[in-house]
Design a protein around this motif. Structure first.
Motif, PDB file in Angstrom:
ATOM      1  N   SER A 118       1.099  -0.906  -0.284  1.00  0.00           N
ATOM      2  CA  SER A 118       0.049  -0.340   0.346  1.00  0.00           C
ATOM      3  C   SER A 118       0.971   1.370  -0.133  1.00  0.00           C
ATOM      4  CB  SER A 118      -1.325   0.165   1.006  1.00  0.00           C
ATOM      5  OG  SER A 118      -0.079  -0.111   2.287  1.00  0.00           O
ATOM      6  N   ARG A 119       1.887   0.713   0.642  1.00  0.00           N
ATOM      7  CA  ARG A 119       2.779   2.598   0.694  1.00  0.00           C
ATOM      8  C   ARG A 119       3.092   2.451  -0.811  1.00  0.00           C
ATOM      9  NH1 ARG A 119       6.993   4.558   5.337  1.00  0.00           N
ATOM     10  NH2 ARG A 119       8.106   6.092   3.420  1.00  0.00           N
ATOM     11  N   LEU A 120       3.957   1.710  -1.624  1.00  0.00           N
ATOM     12  CA  LEU A 120       4.512   1.535  -2.590  1.00  0.00           C
ATOM     13  C   LEU A 120       3.465   1.996  -3.765  1.00  0.00           C
ATOM     14  CD1 LEU A 120       7.060  -1.200  -2.378  1.00  0.00           C
ATOM     15  CD2 LEU A 120       7.522   1.139  -2.289  1.00  0.00           C
ATOM     16  N   ASP A 121       2.602   0.889  -3.707  1.00  0.00           N
ATOM     17  CA  ASP A 121       1.492   1.853  -4.753  1.00  0.00           C
ATOM     18  C   ASP A 121       0.334   3.489  -4.538  1.00  0.00           C
ATOM     19  OD1 ASP A 121      -0.321   0.663  -6.669  1.00  0.00           O
ATOM     20  OD2 ASP A 121      -2.769   0.917  -5.129  1.00  0.00           O
ATOM     21  N   GLY A 122       0.921   3.330  -3.552  1.00  0.00           N
ATOM     22  CA  GLY A 122       0.526   4.794  -3.171  1.00  0.00           C
ATOM     23  C   GLY A 122       1.334   5.899  -3.839  1.00  0.00           C
ATOM     24  N   ASN A 123       2.527   5.400  -4.238  1.00  0.00           N
ATOM     25  CA  ASN A 123       3.449   6.597  -4.325  1.00  0.00           C
ATOM     26  C   ASN A 123       3.415   6.839  -6.075  1.00  0.00           C
ATOM     27  OD1 ASN A 123       5.070   7.180  -2.219  1.00  0.00           O
ATOM     28  ND2 ASN A 123       6.488   5.598  -1.935  1.00  0.00           N
ATOM     29  N   ILE A 124       2.810   5.828  -6.859  1.00  0.00           N
ATOM     30  CA  ILE A 124       2.535   6.354  -8.185  1.00  0.00           C
ATOM     31  C   ILE A 124       1.618   6.768  -8.277  1.00  0.00           C
ATOM     32  CG2 ILE A 124       2.151   4.292 -10.070  1.00  0.00           C
ATOM     33  CD1 ILE A 124       2.810   1.967  -8.725  1.00  0.00           C
ATOM     34  N   THR A 125       1.941   7.538  -9.424  1.00  0.00           N
ATOM     35  CA  THR A 125       0.897   8.876  -9.920  1.00  0.00           C
ATOM     36  C   THR A 125       0.766   8.950 -11.289  1.00  0.00           C
ATOM     37  OG1 THR A 125       2.401  10.475 -10.294  1.00  0.00           O
ATOM     38  CG2 THR A 125       1.760  10.107  -7.996  1.00  0.00           C
TER      39      THR A 125
END
Length: 69
Positions: A48-55
């Motif tokens: 969830s932390r890494l997926d939240g960094n993708i824009t």
């Protein structure tokens, strides 16, 4: 008088050994369950932390109208 106190036979000693094995198995299973839950929680937190960094970016809007054909 020596017959008043009887020593436990081989059956009694086998019965006493079973609860220890089950207790050890229960403790092992609980430890494995806790480790599995901790690993799953850590994996979910990292995802969830890494997926939240993708824009996402709309490439057509970013390039604009001034493009070669």
């Amino acid at each position: 008088m020596s017959n008043d106190v009887m020593s436990p036979g081989p059956r009694a000693s086998r019965r006493a050994a079973k609860p220890r094995k089950r207790r050890g198995l229960k403790i092992t299973l609980i430890v494995l369950l806790v480790l599995l839950l901790a690993a799953g929680g850590t994996a979910y937190w990292l995802y969830s932390r890494l997926d939240g960094n993708i824009t996402g970016v709309d490439i057509n809007k970013a390039l604009g109208e001034d493009r070669p054909e």
